[in-house]
Every structure is written in structure tokens, then in C-alpha cells.
Design an enzyme around this catalytic site. Structure first.
Site: not given
Ligand SMILES: Nc1nc2c(c(=O)[nH]1)N[C@H]1C(S)=C(S)[C@@H](COP(=O)(O)OP(=O)(O)OC[C@H]3O[C@@H](n4cnc5c(=O)[nH]c(N)nc54)[C@H](O)[C@@H]3O)O[C@H]1N2
Ligand SMILES: Nc1nc2c(c(=O)[nH]1)N[C@H]1C(S)=C(S)[C@@H](COP(=O)(O)OP(=O)(O)OC[C@H]3O[C@@H](n4cnc5c(=O)[nH]c(N)nc54)[C@H](O)[C@@H]3O)O[C@H]1N2
Ligand SMILES: [Mo]
Length: 752
Positions: A113, A115
Site C-alpha cells: 500500500y 502513494w
Molecule cells: N498536505 C497534505 N495533504 C494531504 C495529505 C498529506 O499527507 N499532506 N494526505 C492526503 C490523503 S492520503 C488523504 S486520505 C487526505 C485525508 O484527508 P482527511 O481525512 O480530511 O485528513 P486529516 O488531516 O486527517 O483530517 C482532517 C481534520 O479532521 C479533524 N478531525 C479529526 N478527528 C475528528 C473528529 O472526531 N471529529 C471531527 N469533527 N473532526 C475530526 C481534524 O481536526 C483534522 O484536521 O488528505 C490528503 N491530503
Molecule cells: N496517525 C496517522 N497515520 C496515518 C494517517 C493519519 O491520518 N494519521 N493517514 C493514513 C493515510 S490516509 C494514508 S493514505 C497513509 C499514507 O501512507 P503512504 O502512502 O505509505 O505514505 P508515503 O509517505 O506517501 O509513502 C510513499 C513511499 O513511496 C516512495 N516512492 C515515491 N515514488 C516512488 C517510486 O517511483 N517508486 C518507488 N518504489 N517508491 C516511490 C516514497 O519515497 C515513500 O517512501 O498513511 C496513513 N497513516
Molecule cells: Mo490517504
């Protein structure tokens, strides 16, 4: 200099003009079409080479030294030795053959899993899966870390999450028709910086501002005030984290009690409202879900809940529920509750009304573009049927042969002997990393493809050095993003690094399958081929794309938006018999016979309030709720080693935000080095005081590279909050991750 002559490169967080001689990258400039460019890309400077770059195939010493036991407990702290590609291909071919022969392909876990990076062809997981499918297959994973519980519940309630997401009512419809926008989990603009597959123009800020300028009133329901930008002048309601379902039930109760629900809509477009109504009124369990009942759970005034219910009825209302709400214990409930509430209001299918699942979670949510299903690298067929829900990895490694429930099925964990990860970072993304670290000692061999020394690479036995998107030609085309970008290689990779495609081509050659793997195409030929397929598919949707050579020459193309704004479920509303939604009943399932039939105590047949396994409603006086949300300065762990992320740290430590009153009660001041801790682990951070946090809540972004202290291995020196979060499934239905359900304590530390 006219920057529009420069070559383009694309990442999930944006498209950039690159100043480069093709070998050395000098500068990244924002793409001229981007009205709100992200700074995240600047994080590449300084880390394309240097100590964090993987520059040669690497093999762990202890793994080489003991072919039987493999010194598995030294994973994560062992030294590596550089070897040639020829050598490493031989080691992998032998090990793959051994594992397949002795344990079968089910013993290979390649859920992998993550990105990875933008670009249609150079998608690491696609190549890994294609290669393993040629070799008998592998155990895979299902659903995402983003919203596993949301994906599974939506299957039952509205017929699928991703279909609904692609049909999200667009911002133009909101600007023109919405009067009240209620956002559970807020509208975090920082998250709108990114979109999987590429982002041409950052649209969320201008869309929100246009809506505001047109008179839309915003209510942000979140523990953090800054989950909505100041310019929205949003009303801020800050319930206890994890109590949203109780609040939504009270909103529903108020509508029912005051006769404000749309009985005609419920009768025509939904099933099972009566059973849910009996739960709301307390007929089934003796507890009426009144505003007063919810007030005690959420710590929000009952009158504020009643006011909101009445406003929602009076005004054209869009309800958004953030994905974060699903990454909690019982994370199935918040989306189901949101859909149920919207159904009671009866505005689903009307312009600017109804619900949306995660506006601003990513840039693509609510874009005015149509979703196109572009072609991807064919992966072949996986002969192995075994899979796990993605966040059950530690359970799997710890319990081979054990049975567990998932979405109405009984599944069995395989006996994992080999793990292969390409394009993801489980030592970033998984919960309870100290537990994962222990579980990770189970398999014989761990292989990781990455371009930098992430914690996952450090916990591997074999690390294969790959390229990153700056170093490759590709085409970026994310489904709903209207921009198609011809990416050029603008930086030269280290001499031994290979594209993932070339890594697997080399391995396929070693296994005698090169022709089957490549089908006679090199990377450029594949890109032409896949792009031509995408053009054909788009033509089927009435969209004409330029041919490959024209695209390369012009560097980018914008798919024109449809003339009419999109409204979710509009056709269903117009004629539910002719356009049913893909649920069992063809209607919105407020009560699901199928889920009820599973008999799960943790996910009954309609929306139900259940206390989470840990929360402020059942916390000791000194415990705080940890929000580990997405980082502003990076995408997950990507580029944490770079200058943008490092520059936002404080004195070398990750920031933790704390309400001033909570800090004072603990004798903690601005700038203090602290340790966050609970029974699962601890991490270092530096305190930033901020009254934008509800009391009782601490906030620390995810993404810092996991770095266990050599003296106290349970302590992460870099501040990865996943040493604190619990690794438990949302329920038997989805078994999703629950990172946002987490209590911690905090104390000053002498360190640093
Ligand atoms: N810059 C940046 N942008 C991203 C990402 C990143 O790593 N960096 N990751 C991307 C990915 S993979 C995803 S899945 C999305 C995730 O998008 P979201 O799931 O929306 O992301 P979060 O930042 O975890 O949460 C948003 C807000 O929810 C609020 N929250 C947490 N728990 C609760 C609760 O119980 N109740 C309420 N009402 N609010 C709560 C928190 O204050 C938090 O700031 O973001 C994407 N966008
Ligand atoms: N506590 C907490 N944990 C969370 C979350 C949270 O809200 N709170 N959010 C969750 C969510 S929504 C998500 S989506 C996950 C995200 O978790 P991941 O998607 O696993 O996080 P990334 O850091 O985007 O990891 C991508 C990896 O791919 C590598 N990469 C980039 N380009 C390439 C390429 O071309 N080839 C190869 N082989 N590798 C490459 C990068 O260097 C990096 O190590 O985290 C989850 N974990
Ligand atoms: Mo995510």
C-alpha cells in the site's frame, strides 16, 4: 525568461516548470495555470543525492550471514552492504523460488500500500504486481488507509464510495445554490494541496472563496478552528473528537421530533427509515437521541444542535464529512450518519444540496471536471485469492492461520514468509509502529523498492534503488484532474538507480520471462501505447485528447469541463426506477438488511452511537486526545528529509500544538521539548501553544520518519505519532485503521 518554454514535471501535489539542463535541476517554478501553487515540491532540493538517497542495491548484513534464521530480530538496526544488480537479482530469484516451492505464493505479501509518485506509467505497485503475477501471484490488500471504513459502508448504503466520489456535487453548483455548508471535520485547505495522480490547478481555495463571496454560510465542526480558513468566517463548533455520530443523531432526532424531515423523499428514495426512527426515539433501546442526550456526549450546547437542525431544514444545505471521521473506532458510522441526515433533509440530488464525502480532502473533490478512466499498466491475473483488509498487517504477521471477520466473510490469515513493498511506507502509515516492528520479524525476507532511506527501507533485507518522478519521462493524468501533463526527466538519477519498470524487467529476465513482462515494449513504447488507449476511452466519453506527439510538443492539455455543473444523484432523484443506485435495494439504505444479517455487535443494521475504545468521554484527567492529521509541508512521509518539511520543524523537533490552558495545567510552555506517551510508545516533539485547538486535544501531523531511540526503542526521536496510535480495526465490517482514536499524556523532557 519566458517560463512557459520550460519542461514540465508533475507530482501528486502539483505541476511545475523545471529549470534544468536535463541533468541538474536548478529551480521549480509554479505551472502558469495553477492559481494556488503548493510549496511541497521545493522539498526535493538537497535530497536528490546525499546520505538519504539509496544509491546501490543494498542487502542487510545479518540476512546474508545466516541463510536459515536470517537474524530477523536485527531488522531495523542492522548494517547494509552494497551489491551489484547482478548479485541482487540472483539473491531475489533464488529466494522467490524457494518461498514459492516451500510455502506457496500465498506466503508472499505484496499488498504494498502507498502513494508512490505521480505519472501514469511509472507506478511502482503496478509493475510489482505484474511481475509477481507472472510468478504465481501474491497475497494482496483491499481498501485504503484513507477511508477503509467509508469505502465498505458506502458499498452497502449508496453502492460504493468511489463511484459517489466521482459524482460529487461540484463547487460551481455549491457557489450558485448552496446557502449553508456544514462540514464535519472541516474543510482543511492544507489537504487540498494534493490529488492522487497529479494536480494541475489547485482549486479548493478559490472555490471556497467564491462560495463565501456568493453568500454561502459555513459551519465547521472540528476540534481545530483552522480546519476552515479564516476567510470563510465559519461558525466553529468543536465537539469532543469521535462524538460526531451522537451529534448527527441528535440533528436527526430534532428533524423528526419537529416534523422537519422530508417523508416523501425517505419513502421514495430510501429503505428502512422506520427502524432507524425507532432507534432515534428510543423505542428500541429506551434512549431518545435528543439534543440534550448528545450535548452530554459531545460537550456542545443542546441549543446549538437544535438551531443547526432548523437551519439545515430552512436553507439549501450541503453536508460534508471528512475522511478523517472514518479513521476512528466505528469509523463506518459517521458517513452512514451523514447520508442518513442528508436523506432526512431531502435535498440529495438538488443543486447545492445533499452531501459530499470529503470536500478538500484532496484537490479533486468537487472539481468541475468529468472523471475519465485512463488506461494503466496491465497487471495480469493474480492466481492467489487470499487478501487482507489493508490495515490488518500486524495481525496477519502475528497470527498465521487465524480466522477473522470482514464484511460478512470469514477470512484466514496466511503464513507470510516474504514481504515486498514498492511505493509505500508502512513504517510511516501503519498504527502502533512498535507492534509492527515486532510483527515485522516474522517473515524470512523483506524487499523494498524506494529512492530514499525511509524507515521501511531501513527495516528491509534487500533495498532496490529506484528513480523518482523528476528523473523520468511520463504522462501525468489523474482521473478527475483536467490537466494532462507530459513530464520530462529534469534531473539525472544516481548511476545505479533504476526505474521500477527496469528493476522488474531485470528480475523477469533472470526468471526467464522478459518477453512476457515487457511484451516487447520499452518505457517510451508503453507510454505511447497506454496513452493511445486512454485517448480511445476518452473518445468513448465524447472527449477528444491530442495525440501523444502533439501532447509532448505542447507539454500539457486541459480537458474542458462539461457545460452544466454536476449534482450528485441528480438522475436518481429524477427517476429512481430508471436510474437506481447500485445498492441491493437500488435505494439509499438507512437500514441495511445485509449488514443486519451479519450480526456484528460493532456494526448493527442502522447508524448507531457506540463509544470508541478510547476517547475523552472516558479518559483520565491528564489524558489528551491526539489528532495526528495530514502534514501541511509534505505528502505523508514523502520529502520529510527535505528543506520544506525540515524548515517547519522547531529546533529539530516535530511540532505538537496544545491549547494554552491544557499546557498551563501541565506546567508546559511554548517551545518546551516534550514527550508524548501512552502504553504503546512515546515520541519527542516541541510545543506550540494555540487556542485554535479545542481543550483536551493535542495535534501533531503525521509524516516524520520513524526513528527509534537506540537506548529506548519504544521512543521515536523524530516524532512519528504512529508510535502512539492503536492498531485496531474499525469493526468487523471494514477492519479499517483507527489512527484518529488515540489518547496520550504529555510531559516535559530534558532531551534537546
Ligand atoms: N498536505 C497534505 N495533504 C494531504 C495529505 C498529506 O499527507 N499532506 N494526505 C492526503 C490523503 S492520503 C488523504 S486520505 C487526505 C485525508 O484527508 P482527511 O481525512 O480530511 O485528513 P486529516 O488531516 O486527517 O483530517 C482532517 C481534520 O479532521 C479533524 N478531525 C479529526 N478527528 C475528528 C473528529 O472526531 N471529529 C471531527 N469533527 N473532526 C475530526 C481534524 O481536526 C483534522 O484536521 O488528505 C490528503 N491530503
Ligand atoms: N496517525 C496517522 N497515520 C496515518 C494517517 C493519519 O491520518 N494519521 N493517514 C493514513 C493515510 S490516509 C494514508 S493514505 C497513509 C499514507 O501512507 P503512504 O502512502 O505509505 O505514505 P508515503 O509517505 O506517501 O509513502 C510513499 C513511499 O513511496 C516512495 N516512492 C515515491 N515514488 C516512488 C517510486 O517511483 N517508486 C518507488 N518504489 N517508491 C516511490 C516514497 O519515497 C515513500 O517512501 O498513511 C496513513 N497513516
Ligand atoms: Mo490517504
Amino acid at each position: 525568461m519566458d517560463k512557459t518554454d520550460l519542461p514540465l514535471t508533475a507530482m501528486h501535489w502539483g505541476t511545475y516548470r523545471a529549470e534544468s539542463d536535463g541533468k541538474t535541476l536548478r529551480a521549480l517554478h509554479p505551472f502558469e495555470e495553477d492559481v494556488d501553487p503548493s510549496n511541497i515540491g521545493q522539498g526535493f532540493f538537497g535530497v536528490l543525492d546525499g546520505p538519504t538517497r539509496v544509491t546501490a542495491p543494498m542487502v542487510r548484513k545479518g540476512w546474508l550471514e545466516d541463510p536459515d534464521g536470517r537474524n530477523r530480530d536485527r531488522r531495523g538496526s542492522d548494517a547494509f552492504v552494497a551489491v551489484s544488480w547482478d548479485e541482487v537479482e540472483g539473491l531475489i530469484a533464488d529466494e522467490l523460488t524457494r518461498v514459492r516451492r516451500d510455502f506457496g505464493n500465498e506466503a508472499i505479501y505484496a499488498g504494498s500500500y502507498g502513494w508512490a509518485s505521480a505519472g501514469r506509467f511509472h507506478h511502482a505497485q503496478g509493475h510489482l504486481r505484474r511481475f509477481l503475477n507472472l510468478n504465481g501471484g501474491f497475497t494482496r490488500s483491499v481498501n485504503t488507509y484513507s477511508l477503509a471504513a467509508g469505502e465498505v459502508i458506502c458499498e452497502h448504503v449508496i453502492g460504493g464510495f468511489w463511484v459517489a466520489a466521482a459524482d460529487t456535487t461540484d463547487w460551481q453548483s455549491i457557489v450558485e445554490h448552496t446557502e449553508l455548508f456544514v462540514a464535519f471535520g472541516g474543510l482543511p485547505l492544507r489537504n487540498g494541496q494534493i490529488s492522487q495522480g497529479g494536480t494541475g490547478r489547485h482549486r479548493q481555495r478559490e472555490a471556497m472563496l467564491n462560495a463565501r463571496a456568493n453568500g454561502v454560510e459555513f459551519v465547521s465542526i472540528s476540534p481545530l478552528r483552522d480546519d476552515a480558513i479564516d476567510a470563510l468566517s465559519a461558525q466553529w463548533i468543536a465537539p469532543r473528537p469521535s462524538s460526531d455520530v451522537a451529534m448527527i443523531l441528535a440533528l436527526c432526532h430534532c428533524l423528526l421530533d419537529e416534523g422537519l424531515h422530508d417523508a416523501d423523499f425517505l419513502a421514495r428514495y430510501t429503505v428502512g427509515f422506520e427502524r432507524f426512527a425507532d432507534y432515534l426515539t428510543g423505542k428500541t433501546d429506551g434512549v431518545a437521541k435528543t439534543a440534550a442526550w448528545a450535548a452530554a456526549i459531545c460537550e456542545v450546547e443542546a441549543s446549538a444542535i437544535v438551531d443547526l437542525a432548523r437551519r439545515m431544514h430552512r436553507q439549501r444545505t450541503m453536508i460534508s464529512a471528512s475522511w478523517s471521521l472514518t479513521r476512528q473506532d466505528h469509523g463506518e458510522q459517521p458517513f452512514w450518519a451523514t447520508i442518513t441526515l442528508a436523506a432526512m433533509l431531502g435535498q440529495i440530488g438538488l443543486p447545492g444540496g445533499g452531501f459530499g464525502l470529503g470536500y478538500s480532502a484532496v484537490n479533486s473533490m468537487g472539481l468541475e471536471n468529468r472523471s475519465l478512466a485512463h488506461a494503466a499498466m496491465p497487471q495480469g491475473t493474480n492466481p492467489v485469492e487470499t487478501y487482507i483488509p489493508v490495515a490488518r498487517i500486524s495481525d496477519m504477521l502475528e497470527n498465521p492461520g487465524a480466522e477473522y471477520a470482514y464484511n460478512g466473510r470469514t477470512l484466514t490469515y496466511p503464513d507470510t514468509r516474504m514481504i515486498w513493498w514498492a511505493g509505500g511506507n508502512p513504517f510511516h502509515h501503519h498504527q502502533d509502529l512498535n507492534r509492527l516492528r515486532q510483527a515485522w520479524t516474522a517473515p524470512d525476507t523483506v524487499i523494498v523498492n524506494d529512492w530514499c532511506w525511509t524507515a521501511t527501507a531501513r527495516h528491509a533485507d534487500i533495498v532496490l534503488p529506484c528513480t523518482n518522478p523528476l528523473e523520468r519521462r511520463d504522462v501525468s493524468m489523474g482521473g478527475r484532474d483536467p490537466y494532462i501533463v507530459a513530464m520530462e526527466a529534469v534531473s539525472a538519477p544516481p548511476p545505479l538507480a533504476r526505474d521500477d519498470y527496469e528493476i522488474f524487467r531485470g528480475l523477469a529476465r533472470r526468471m526467464g520471462q522478459e518477453e512476457a513482462f515487457t511484451e516487447g515494449r520499452d518505457a517510451e513504447a508503453w507510454q505511447r501505447h497506454l496513452y493511445a488507449l486512454s485517448c480511445q476511452r476518452a473518445a468513448g466519453e465524447g472527449v477528444t485528447l491530442p495525440d501523444y506527439d502533439t501532447l509532448r510538443e505542447r507539454r500539457w492539455h486541459k480537458v474542458e469541463a462539461p457545460a452544466e455543473p454536476n449534482v450528485m444523484f441528480q438522475r436518481f432523484r429524477a427517476d429512481p426506477e430508471a436510474h437506481p443506485i447500485p445498492t441491493r435495494s437500488g435505494k439509499i439504505e438507512i437500514w441495511s438488511a445485509e449488514i443486519a444479517g451479519f450480526g456484528y455487535d460493532d456494526c448493527p443494521g442502522h447508524v448507531t452511537w457506540m463509544e470508541p475504545y478510547e476517547w475523552l468521554g472516558d479518559a483520565a484527567a491528564d489524558e489528551l486526545h491526539l489528532i495526528s492529521n495530514q502534514p501541511h509541508t509534505k505528502l505523508h512521509s514523502q520529502l520529510d528529509q527535505g528543506p520544506v518539511s525540515q524548515g517547519a520543524k522547531r529546533g529539530g523537533l516535530e511540532r505538537v500544538r496544545l491549547n494554552p490552558a491544557d499546557a498551563a495545567a501541565r506546567d508546559i510552555s511554548e517551545g518546551d521539548a516534550v514527550e508524548l506517551f501512552n502504553a504503546r510508545g512515546a515520541c519527542l516533539a516541541r510545543v506550540v501553544l494555540d487556542d485554535a485547538l479545542r481543550r483536551g486535544v493535542v495535534q501533531m501531523a503525521t509524516g516524520a520518519w520513524f526513528k527509534p531511540s537506540p537506548e529506548r526503542p519504544e521512543l521515536c526521536l523524530n516524532g512519528n505519532p504512529n508510535v502512539l496510535t492503536a492498531d485496531r480495526g474499525t469493526s468487523k465490517l471494514a477492519q479499517g485503521p483507527t489512527a484518529h482514536t488515540c489518547l496520550v499524556r504529555i510531559r516535559k523532557t530534558a532531551q534537546r
